[in-house]
Design a protein around this motif. Structure first.
Motif, PDB file in Angstrom:
ATOM      1  N   SER A  94       0.844  -1.211   0.000  1.00 38.72           N
ATOM      2  CA  SER A  94       0.000   0.000   0.000  1.00 38.72           C
ATOM      3  C   SER A  94       0.873   1.253   0.000  1.00 38.72           C
ATOM      4  O   SER A  94       0.551   2.244  -0.678  1.00 38.72           O
ATOM      5  CB  SER A  94      -0.924  -0.005   1.216  1.00 38.72           C
ATOM      6  N   ALA A  95       1.971   1.207   0.744  1.00 33.91           N
ATOM      7  CA  ALA A  95       2.887   2.349   0.776  1.00 33.91           C
ATOM      8  C   ALA A  95       3.563   2.542  -0.577  1.00 33.91           C
ATOM      9  O   ALA A  95       3.793   3.679  -1.016  1.00 33.91           O
ATOM     10  CB  ALA A  95       3.944   2.151   1.863  1.00 33.91           C
ATOM     11  N   VAL A  96       3.870   1.440  -1.253  1.00 31.75           N
ATOM     12  CA  VAL A  96       4.481   1.528  -2.585  1.00 31.75           C
ATOM     13  C   VAL A  96       3.506   2.177  -3.569  1.00 31.75           C
ATOM     14  O   VAL A  96       3.899   3.031  -4.377  1.00 31.75           O
ATOM     15  CB  VAL A  96       4.901   0.133  -3.081  1.00 31.75           C
ATOM     16  N   ILE A  97       2.234   1.792  -3.489  1.00 31.47           N
ATOM     17  CA  ILE A  97       1.223   2.402  -4.364  1.00 31.47           C
ATOM     18  C   ILE A  97       1.094   3.894  -4.060  1.00 31.47           C
ATOM     19  O   ILE A  97       1.037   4.724  -4.978  1.00 31.47           O
ATOM     20  CB  ILE A  97      -0.134   1.700  -4.193  1.00 31.47           C
ATOM     21  N   ALA A  98       1.059   4.240  -2.784  1.00 29.01           N
ATOM     22  CA  ALA A  98       0.970   5.656  -2.395  1.00 29.01           C
ATOM     23  C   ALA A  98       2.174   6.429  -2.925  1.00 29.01           C
ATOM     24  O   ALA A  98       2.031   7.565  -3.416  1.00 29.01           O
ATOM     25  CB  ALA A  98       0.887   5.773  -0.875  1.00 29.01           C
ATOM     26  N   ASN A  99       3.340   5.823  -2.849  1.00 22.66           N
ATOM     27  CA  ASN A  99       4.545   6.458  -3.371  1.00 22.66           C
ATOM     28  C   ASN A  99       4.447   6.659  -4.881  1.00 22.66           C
ATOM     29  O   ASN A  99       4.775   7.724  -5.408  1.00 22.66           O
ATOM     30  CB  ASN A  99       5.762   5.580  -3.036  1.00 22.66           C
ATOM     31  N   GLY A 100       3.977   5.642  -5.580  1.00 19.99           N
ATOM     32  CA  GLY A 100       3.834   5.750  -7.032  1.00 19.99           C
ATOM     33  C   GLY A 100       2.828   6.816  -7.435  1.00 19.99           C
ATOM     34  O   GLY A 100       3.060   7.568  -8.389  1.00 19.99           O
ATOM     35  N   VAL A 101       1.710   6.886  -6.705  1.00 22.05           N
ATOM     36  CA  VAL A 101       0.695   7.904  -6.996  1.00 22.05           C
ATOM     37  C   VAL A 101       1.274   9.299  -6.768  1.00 22.05           C
ATOM     38  O   VAL A 101       1.025  10.229  -7.555  1.00 22.05           O
ATOM     39  CB  VAL A 101      -0.553   7.684  -6.122  1.00 22.05           C
ATOM     40  N   MET A 102       2.074   9.449  -5.720  1.00 20.21           N
ATOM     41  CA  MET A 102       2.703  10.739  -5.450  1.00 20.21           C
ATOM     42  C   MET A 102       3.655  11.130  -6.577  1.00 20.21           C
ATOM     43  O   MET A 102       3.734  12.314  -6.963  1.00 20.21           O
ATOM     44  CB  MET A 102       3.469  10.679  -4.119  1.00 20.21           C
ATOM     45  N   VAL A 103       4.357  10.148  -7.119  1.00 17.55           N
ATOM     46  CA  VAL A 103       5.247  10.411  -8.259  1.00 17.55           C
ATOM     47  C   VAL A 103       4.438  10.893  -9.462  1.00 17.55           C
ATOM     48  O   VAL A 103       4.831  11.848 -10.152  1.00 17.55           O
ATOM     49  CB  VAL A 103       6.048   9.143  -8.624  1.00 17.55           C
ATOM     50  N   LEU A 104       3.305  10.256  -9.724  1.00 16.76           N
ATOM     51  CA  LEU A 104       2.461  10.665 -10.852  1.00 16.76           C
ATOM     52  C   LEU A 104       1.934  12.080 -10.652  1.00 16.76           C
ATOM     53  O   LEU A 104       1.888  12.873 -11.606  1.00 16.76           O
ATOM     54  CB  LEU A 104       1.295   9.676 -11.011  1.00 16.76           C
ATOM     55  N   VAL A 105       1.538  12.406  -9.424  1.00 15.60           N
ATOM     56  CA  VAL A 105       1.069  13.766  -9.126  1.00 15.60           C
ATOM     57  C   VAL A 105       2.188  14.775  -9.355  1.00 15.60           C
ATOM     58  O   VAL A 105       1.974  15.851  -9.930  1.00 15.60           O
ATOM     59  CB  VAL A 105       0.555  13.852  -7.670  1.00 15.60           C
ATOM     60  N   GLY A 116       9.935  20.576  -7.921  1.00 15.19           N
ATOM     61  CA  GLY A 116      11.184  20.132  -7.309  1.00 15.19           C
ATOM     62  C   GLY A 116      10.998  19.698  -5.860  1.00 15.19           C
ATOM     63  O   GLY A 116      11.545  18.672  -5.438  1.00 15.19           O
ATOM     64  N   TRP A 117      10.220  20.468  -5.094  1.00 16.49           N
ATOM     65  CA  TRP A 117       9.980  20.104  -3.699  1.00 16.49           C
ATOM     66  C   TRP A 117       9.201  18.804  -3.580  1.00 16.49           C
ATOM     67  O   TRP A 117       9.492  17.958  -2.718  1.00 16.49           O
ATOM     68  CB  TRP A 117       9.224  21.227  -2.989  1.00 16.49           C
ATOM     69  N   LEU A 118       8.208  18.603  -4.468  1.00 15.95           N
ATOM     70  CA  LEU A 118       7.424  17.369  -4.409  1.00 15.95           C
ATOM     71  C   LEU A 118       8.265  16.168  -4.834  1.00 15.95           C
ATOM     72  O   LEU A 118       8.122  15.076  -4.268  1.00 15.95           O
ATOM     73  CB  LEU A 118       6.175  17.489  -5.293  1.00 15.95           C
ATOM     74  N   VAL A 119       9.139  16.360  -5.801  1.00 14.83           N
ATOM     75  CA  VAL A 119      10.054  15.279  -6.190  1.00 14.83           C
ATOM     76  C   VAL A 119      10.953  14.909  -5.014  1.00 14.83           C
ATOM     77  O   VAL A 119      11.240  13.727  -4.774  1.00 14.83           O
ATOM     78  CB  VAL A 119      10.907  15.687  -7.410  1.00 14.83           C
ATOM     79  N   MET A 120      11.378  15.905  -4.258  1.00 17.55           N
ATOM     80  CA  MET A 120      12.210  15.636  -3.077  1.00 17.55           C
ATOM     81  C   MET A 120      11.444  14.813  -2.049  1.00 17.55           C
ATOM     82  O   MET A 120      11.996  13.884  -1.441  1.00 17.55           O
ATOM     83  CB  MET A 120      12.677  16.953  -2.456  1.00 17.55           C
ATOM     84  N   VAL A 121      10.163  15.122  -1.864  1.00 15.95           N
ATOM     85  CA  VAL A 121       9.330  14.342  -0.944  1.00 15.95           C
ATOM     86  C   VAL A 121       9.209  12.906  -1.441  1.00 15.95           C
ATOM     87  O   VAL A 121       9.306  11.948  -0.650  1.00 15.95           O
ATOM     88  CB  VAL A 121       7.942  14.983  -0.791  1.00 15.95           C
ATOM     89  N   CYS A 122       8.996  12.751  -2.746  1.00 20.22           N
ATOM     90  CA  CYS A 122       8.909  11.409  -3.337  1.00 20.22           C
ATOM     91  C   CYS A 122      10.198  10.634  -3.113  1.00 20.22           C
ATOM     92  O   CYS A 122      10.178   9.433  -2.792  1.00 20.22           O
ATOM     93  CB  CYS A 122       8.621  11.509  -4.838  1.00 20.22           C
ATOM     94  N   ALA A 123      11.327  11.308  -3.291  1.00 23.40           N
ATOM     95  CA  ALA A 123      12.625  10.657  -3.116  1.00 23.40           C
ATOM     96  C   ALA A 123      12.806  10.192  -1.673  1.00 23.40           C
ATOM     97  O   ALA A 123      13.289   9.071  -1.428  1.00 23.40           O
ATOM     98  CB  ALA A 123      13.749  11.610  -3.514  1.00 23.40           C
ATOM     99  N   LEU A 124      12.417  11.022  -0.725  1.00 23.73           N
ATOM    100  CA  LEU A 124      12.536  10.644   0.691  1.00 23.73           C
ATOM    101  C   LEU A 124      11.615   9.469   1.021  1.00 23.73           C
ATOM    102  O   LEU A 124      12.001   8.552   1.766  1.00 23.73           O
ATOM    103  CB  LEU A 124      12.199  11.839   1.578  1.00 23.73           C
ATOM    104  N   PHE A 125      10.425   9.485   0.458  1.00 22.25           N
ATOM    105  CA  PHE A 125       9.458   8.393   0.657  1.00 22.25           C
ATOM    106  C   PHE A 125      10.053   7.089   0.125  1.00 22.25           C
ATOM    107  O   PHE A 125      10.051   6.052   0.805  1.00 22.25           O
ATOM    108  CB  PHE A 125       8.159   8.740  -0.066  1.00 22.25           C
TER     109      PHE A 125
END
Length: 224
Positions: A55-66, A88-97
């Motif tokens: 579920s966390a992987v799916i959430a991470n993937g959805v965040m990447v798409l957003v 850029g900031w959202l990509v950084m959040v995705c990277a940390l996730f």
């Protein structure tokens, strides 16, 4: 220089989109696999997937798409830096996730055998037998600890005693599987870092272009 900066940003952004699709697709496929009964071929992976944070992987993937869709206005507004910064900031959040997910998988490799012993003890005789057949082993530590399940591989006490316990081959399989997962996740983090750098370069380029336009306007030359 401007074209190369933009091209680098576009290329890495497309790859970033691909990682998001990959994360969501893989997690959805694995979740569907968990809805079915395990087979002799899939039983080991099935048990490992039950412990995976899908579920966390799916959430991470959805965040990447957003985050990718957030980058689209940067192409429609070639002078804007606001959307680039937000992206850029959202990509950084995705990277940390993604990094956290990768570290969780890596940490699990430090206690693989202990975790698998717990998993083994929670399974029915049918599942234990499937693992014995898959890895051609008897029992977990050995044929008597815990006692093996009688099946086509472990047909008797003598045959079972001649075979190794399942802890070795099961642990090797689990470590290969988990190593593949966290290596892929760390690779995605590296790609995210490249995209952040490309976004930063594009932000700086647009800032310089704006400064040049203001200078030209000040001297009455007009926009570049």
């Amino acid at each position: 220089m401007g074209n190369s900066v933009v091209a680098s940003y576009v290329a890495t952004d497309i790859i970033f989109l691909g990682t998001g699709i990959m994360l969501v697709s893989a997690a959805v496929v694995w979740q569907k696999e968990l809805m079915n009964e395990p087979t002799l071929e899939s039983v080991a992976r099935f048990l490992l997937l039950k412990k995976a944070p899908l579920s966390a992987v799916i959430a991470n993937g959805v965040m990447v798409l957003v985050a990718f869709f957030l980058s689209l206005p940067t192409f429609a507004l070639p002078t804007s830096r606001t959307w680039l910064k937000a992206h850029g900031w959202l990509v950084m959040v995705c990277a940390l996730f993604t990094l956290v997910l990768g570290l969780m998988e890596w940490i699990s490799t430090l206690t693989t055998r202990a975790n698998l012993e717990t998993i083994w003890g929670q399974q029915t005789s049918k599942i234990q037998s499937m693992l014995q057949q898959k890895f051609s082993c008897c029992g977990y530590l050995n044929s008597t600890s815990p006692l093996y399940v009688v099946d086509s591989v472990c047909t008797s006490d003598i045959v079972a005693a001649s075979k190794e316990g399942c802890v070795g081959p099961f642990a090797n399989y689990a470590e290969r599987w988990i190593n593949l997962l966290f290596t892929a996740l760390f690779g995605i983090v590296a790609m995210d870092a490249v995209l952040i750098l490309c976004a930063a370069m594009l932000i700086r380029y647009r800032k310089e272009q704006l400064r040049y336009r203001l200078i030209d306007q000040k001297w009455g030359v007009g926009n570049i």
